[in-house]
Design a protein around this motif. Structure first.
Motif, mmCIF file in Angstrom:
data_model
loop_
_atom_site.group_PDB
_atom_site.id
_atom_site.type_symbol
_atom_site.label_atom_id
_atom_site.label_comp_id
_atom_site.label_asym_id
_atom_site.label_seq_id
_atom_site.Cartn_x
_atom_site.Cartn_y
_atom_site.Cartn_z
ATOM 1 N N VAL A 14 1.149 -13.164 14.791
ATOM 2 C CA VAL A 14 1.906 -14.012 13.860
ATOM 3 C C VAL A 14 2.863 -13.196 13.005
ATOM 4 O O VAL A 14 3.545 -13.756 12.143
ATOM 5 N N GLY A 15 2.919 -11.877 13.216
ATOM 6 C CA GLY A 15 3.881 -11.050 12.487
ATOM 7 C C GLY A 15 3.307 -10.261 11.332
ATOM 8 O O GLY A 15 4.061 -9.797 10.464
ATOM 9 N N LYS A 16 1.980 -10.072 11.290
ATOM 10 C CA LYS A 16 1.377 -9.319 10.182
ATOM 11 C C LYS A 16 1.898 -7.884 10.118
ATOM 12 O O LYS A 16 2.226 -7.375 9.047
ATOM 13 N N SER A 17 1.949 -7.233 11.270
ATOM 14 C CA SER A 17 2.352 -5.826 11.270
ATOM 15 C C SER A 17 3.829 -5.655 10.937
ATOM 16 O O SER A 17 4.220 -4.672 10.310
ATOM 17 N N VAL A 18 4.672 -6.624 11.345
ATOM 18 C CA VAL A 18 6.085 -6.575 10.964
ATOM 19 C C VAL A 18 6.218 -6.741 9.453
ATOM 20 O O VAL A 18 6.980 -6.024 8.789
ATOM 21 N N LEU A 19 5.468 -7.685 8.898
ATOM 22 C CA LEU A 19 5.497 -7.905 7.452
ATOM 23 C C LEU A 19 4.937 -6.691 6.709
ATOM 24 O O LEU A 19 5.455 -6.301 5.651
ATOM 25 N N GLY A 25 7.173 -0.091 4.287
ATOM 26 C CA GLY A 25 7.984 0.920 4.946
ATOM 27 C C GLY A 25 7.226 1.685 6.005
ATOM 28 O O GLY A 25 7.814 2.436 6.786
ATOM 29 N N ALA A 26 5.891 1.517 6.049
ATOM 30 C CA ALA A 26 5.077 2.189 7.064
ATOM 31 C C ALA A 26 5.180 1.422 8.363
ATOM 32 O O ALA A 26 5.239 0.184 8.374
ATOM 33 N N TYR A 27 5.200 2.166 9.478
ATOM 34 C CA TYR A 27 5.359 1.519 10.783
ATOM 35 C C TYR A 27 4.059 1.586 11.557
ATOM 36 O O TYR A 27 3.459 2.637 11.704
ATOM 37 N N VAL A 28 3.607 0.430 12.034
ATOM 38 C CA VAL A 28 2.504 0.378 12.989
ATOM 39 C C VAL A 28 3.055 -0.273 14.247
ATOM 40 O O VAL A 28 4.058 -0.983 14.222
ATOM 41 N N VAL A 40 -7.947 -1.397 10.976
ATOM 42 C CA VAL A 40 -7.245 -1.655 9.728
ATOM 43 C C VAL A 40 -6.256 -0.525 9.453
ATOM 44 O O VAL A 40 -6.609 0.649 9.514
ATOM 45 N N ALA A 41 -4.991 -0.898 9.206
ATOM 46 C CA ALA A 41 -3.968 0.075 8.809
ATOM 47 C C ALA A 41 -3.765 -0.042 7.299
ATOM 48 O O ALA A 41 -3.886 -1.125 6.722
ATOM 49 N N ARG A 42 -3.431 1.080 6.656
ATOM 50 C CA ARG A 42 -3.338 1.098 5.195
ATOM 51 C C ARG A 42 -2.088 1.864 4.773
ATOM 52 O O ARG A 42 -1.748 2.894 5.354
ATOM 53 N N ALA A 43 -1.392 1.345 3.768
ATOM 54 C CA ALA A 43 -0.226 2.032 3.213
ATOM 55 C C ALA A 43 -0.035 1.556 1.776
ATOM 56 O O ALA A 43 -0.629 0.558 1.344
ATOM 57 N N THR A 44 0.801 2.273 1.048
ATOM 58 C CA THR A 44 1.059 1.939 -0.352
ATOM 59 C C THR A 44 2.361 1.170 -0.469
ATOM 60 O O THR A 44 3.374 1.541 0.120
ATOM 61 N N PHE A 47 5.262 -2.936 -5.879
ATOM 62 C CA PHE A 47 5.794 -4.193 -6.384
ATOM 63 C C PHE A 47 5.961 -4.037 -7.903
ATOM 64 O O PHE A 47 6.793 -3.276 -8.349
ATOM 65 N N ASP A 48 5.159 -4.723 -8.688
ATOM 66 C CA ASP A 48 5.174 -4.482 -10.137
ATOM 67 C C ASP A 48 4.456 -3.177 -10.469
ATOM 68 O O ASP A 48 4.655 -2.602 -11.527
ATOM 69 N N GLY A 49 3.616 -2.751 -9.583
ATOM 70 C CA GLY A 49 2.898 -1.487 -9.719
ATOM 71 C C GLY A 49 2.556 -0.983 -8.330
ATOM 72 O O GLY A 49 3.046 -1.493 -7.329
ATOM 73 N N GLU A 50 1.691 0.006 -8.276
ATOM 74 C CA GLU A 50 1.296 0.567 -6.982
ATOM 75 C C GLU A 50 0.193 -0.290 -6.369
ATOM 76 O O GLU A 50 -0.841 -0.524 -6.980
ATOM 77 N N ILE A 51 0.430 -0.759 -5.161
ATOM 78 C CA ILE A 51 -0.498 -1.654 -4.468
ATOM 79 C C ILE A 51 -0.925 -1.002 -3.153
ATOM 80 O O ILE A 51 -0.106 -0.471 -2.418
ATOM 81 N N ASP A 52 -2.219 -1.048 -2.885
ATOM 82 C CA ASP A 52 -2.737 -0.598 -1.595
ATOM 83 C C ASP A 52 -2.738 -1.801 -0.662
ATOM 84 O O ASP A 52 -3.453 -2.782 -0.905
ATOM 85 N N LEU A 53 -1.919 -1.758 0.395
ATOM 86 C CA LEU A 53 -1.796 -2.882 1.315
ATOM 87 C C LEU A 53 -2.474 -2.535 2.634
ATOM 88 O O LEU A 53 -2.251 -1.455 3.181
ATOM 89 N N ILE A 54 -3.311 -3.432 3.131
ATOM 90 C CA ILE A 54 -3.978 -3.185 4.408
ATOM 91 C C ILE A 54 -3.601 -4.274 5.410
ATOM 92 O O ILE A 54 -3.485 -5.447 5.064
ATOM 93 N N ASP A 55 -3.365 -3.831 6.642
ATOM 94 C CA ASP A 55 -3.026 -4.728 7.751
ATOM 95 C C ASP A 55 -4.258 -4.869 8.634
ATOM 96 O O ASP A 55 -4.727 -3.897 9.223
ATOM 97 N N THR A 56 -4.811 -6.059 8.708
ATOM 98 C CA THR A 56 -6.052 -6.272 9.450
ATOM 99 C C THR A 56 -5.753 -6.778 10.857
ATOM 100 O O THR A 56 -4.707 -7.377 11.102
#
Length: 642
Positions: A14-19, A25-28, A40-44, A47-56
């Motif tokens: 559904v486009g999770k990895s593209v999003l 800015g990290a590429y999977v 699970v992929a992880r990158a920083t 936004f308003d602060g530093e967010i740890d974003l994970i792609d499941t």
């Protein structure tokens, strides 16, 4: 200071990895078929602060049934999540909302990114995002992740994330069971973020990750939870019944917020997608695709580009220059021989890697990227489903095998998308035996493409026959049952140049970093064996098998020695002997080396996924089996063309 964690969750493809790439800015690896992400992929993200974003990994459904779904469930249970971004497919809103119905019960703040709304509009489907947001009680943002549309609005809406409104109440018996379990979970095994009601629903649905978490958290009182679930079973509260009610609720909401154009005509892409899986037209299309791959990789890559690199650049310029330099500055004979001799690190190792293999794998990586981004590979799973019944698998197993054409090592990891240990074991065995990686496949197409298209087809049909025969026997010997095919069918799309280019560059980088050092190591081993007189002895010892049984020149024994390190290195050794090989010898040699032992990295991945005993048993079977098939093919072809 603790960093906030946000998870991207959604169905496959559904486009999770593209999003994820757009937000961080990290590429999977991104492909137009399900199952690309299995961990699970992880990158920083900032936004308003530093967010740890994970792609499941994508989930067909929760409760979790496959390894990739279990990985997503573990992330929901154990990551300190502040928000969930559910990524949904606007073309298939019912499936998206079926997952939303369960995520809503877990109580995590959420935002719904309704992705691919451009494709939905092109099909005459319009979703009222405002009405959907009101019904769910959370922000709903239409997005087109591939073009970046809606991504900025999505980041702004994260601050408004809220727990979704429940989509349904279950029937009375089910609600009694849920409430009873939720009360016990609240008392004995409360989760710091997920609601007791959501955990109770997942537990009734037999989610193994939730079971393990509750067993650990509840301790001895876990028996009470088991007793309630057992009683619920007697009342007809089953995982299938729970899933059915969620699906019905999702259908009702989908009907309320979706409008479909009355006269929406089928798109050209949709018609092409139907033809690709058509009972009759699918096979001519498949042959056409194979022919295009053959022309681009086997003729243009292996003939034109290799000719330019090997003969003009290396043979005419680089190798003579390097040889003159080494001979002028290095007086030690063995050291000069190590660098520019018959088994020299430059004249053999680097020449093989850069002049012979690199042009071939580059053209293969390009065509592979175009096919996977188009959505064609996902349709292969439908085509293969009926055929794969014979080997105890469903068509979903074709996806790891297709990935294996890029890298068998990583494809072994993606077998986690399959739903049973039996399916994973059979698929891993078949990939280790009969699926060539990109480098090896490029060499095969290069050598056989220089002979004829019919030689290439003989190799293809032999490999498919071996795959089916081995799979049939494995399915009979390994206990268990076949699971029916349930898979996502992505739309046929025009491949994105940027995505294909990124994947091609990434794969070439992998080749340069991982494969070239192994080529140099293999060359060094060959040099040492030759220096100490072992290589001629090995060639003489292997002559009855290689020359007698396989019908190959005695020098081909060296290629099989090289093949113990990497099959593509061994295939390159045969490629270097192409001027000595007849068409029959070329086909037999390539079939045998393709079936030969998998590379070291693949063996280690098999050990990781299945254990040492199974890996050792596979290798013990594969080596003699490769020579058996090669010899039988040699005698068959000589009898036919005698």
């Amino acid at each position: 200071m603790t960093t906030s964690v946000i998870a991207l969750v959604g169905n496959p493809n559904v486009g999770k990895s593209v999003l994820f790439h757009r937000l961080t800015g990290a590429y999977v690896n991104v492909s137009n078929y399900p199952g690309t992400t299995v961990e699970v992929a992880r990158a920083t993200a900032h936004f308003d602060g530093e967010i740890d974003l994970i792609d499941t990994p994508g989930v067909l459904t929760l409760p979790a049934r496959s390894d990739d779904e279990r990985a997503t469930m573990r992330a929901l249970l154990h990551e300190p999540l502040c928000t969930v971004i559910q990524v949904g497919d606007a073309k298939n809103l019912r499936r998206t909302l079926t997952l939303t119905a369960l995520l809503a019960e877990l109580g995590l703040p959420a935002v719904l990114a309704l992705n691919m709304h451009d494709e939905a509009s092109a099909r005459g489907v319009k979703v009222d995002a405002h009405a959907l947001a009101e019904a769910l009680g959370i922000p709903v943002v239409p997005t087109v992740a591939t073009g970046g549309e809606g991504v900025a609005q999505l980041t702004r809406q994260l601050g408004d994330a809220r727990s979704p409104q429940p989509l349904l109440h279950y029937d009375t018996a089910t609600e009694i069971s849920i409430n009873g379990l939720a009360a016990r979970i609240t008392e004995h095994a409360a989760h710091p973020r997920l609601t007791a009601r959501g955990l109770a629903i997942l537990y009734l649905g037999e989610d193994s990750e939730v079971e393990a978490w509750l067993k650990h958290a509840a301790g001895e009182t876990y028996r009470e939870l088991e007793a309630i679930r057992h009683a619920a079973r007697t009342e007809g509260v089953t995982p299938a019944a729970l899933a059915h009610e969620r699906g019905e609720a999702a259908s009702m909401l989908t009907t309320r917020v979706t409008m479909r154009a009355a006269q929406a005509s089928p798109l050209l892409a949709h018609r092409i997608g139907q033809l690709i899986i058509h009972r009759f037209w699918a096979w001519p299309i498949l042959l056409g695709v194979l022919f295009v791959v053959y022309e681009f990789v086997g003729v243009f890559g292996a003939d034109t580009l290799v000719g330019l690199m090997e003969e003009d650049l290396f043979g005419g310029i680089l190798n003579p220059a390097v040889t003159r330099f080494v001979q002028a500055h290095i007086s030690t004979p063995w050291l000069a021989d190590l660098l520019v001799g018959e088994y020299g690190l430059w004249t053999m190792g680097m020449t093989y890697a850069l002049a012979l293999i690199l042009p071939i794998v580059t053209t293969f990586f390009i065509v592979f990227g175009l096919l996977e981004d188009s959505g064609y590979f996902a349709r292969l799973s439908v085509l293969a489903n009926r055929l794969f019944k014979l080997i105890g698998l469903n068509g979903r197993a074709v996806l790891p095998m297709v990935l294996g054409l890029g890298c068998v090592t990583m494809a072994t990891l993606t077998t986690r998308i399959l739903h049973s240990p039996r399916e994973r074991l059979i698929t891993i065995f078949l990939m280790a035996l009969a699926i060539p990686c990109s480098a090896q496949l490029g060499v095969v197409l290069g050598l056989l493409g220089g002979i004829s298209f019919s030689a290439t087809l003989i190799w293809v049909f032999t490999m498919v026959g071996v795959l089916m025969l081995s799979g049939f026997l494995a399915a009979k010997l390994i206990p268990g049952r076949r699971i029916p095919l349930v898979t996502e069918m992505p739309p046929i799309r025009l491949p994105l140049f940027g995505n294909v280019a990124k994947k091609t560059v990434g794969r070439i980088k992998w080749y340069l970093i991982e494969v070239i050092p192994l080529f140099l190591l293999g060359t060094l081993i060959m040099f040492l064996l030759n220096q100490f007189g072992a290589l001629p002895a090995i060639i003489r010892a292997g002559e009855p098998l290689v020359s007698g049984w396989l019908g190959l020149p005695p020098e081909a024994s060296a290629a099989f020695v090289m093949g113990f390190l990497r099959r593509d290195f061994g295939a390159t050794g045969l490629f270097a002997l192409s001027h000595q090989l007849s068409p029959i010898q070329a086909v037999v040699g390539m079939v045998t080396i393709t079936l030969f032992v998998p590379c070291i990295a693949s063996v280690m991945m098999i050990v990781k996924e299945q254990g040492w005993k199974i890996a050792a048993a596979m290798i013990a079977f594969i080596i003699p089996f490769a020579f058996l098939i090669g010899g039988l093919l040699n005698h068959l072809l000589r009898a036919v063309w005698a």
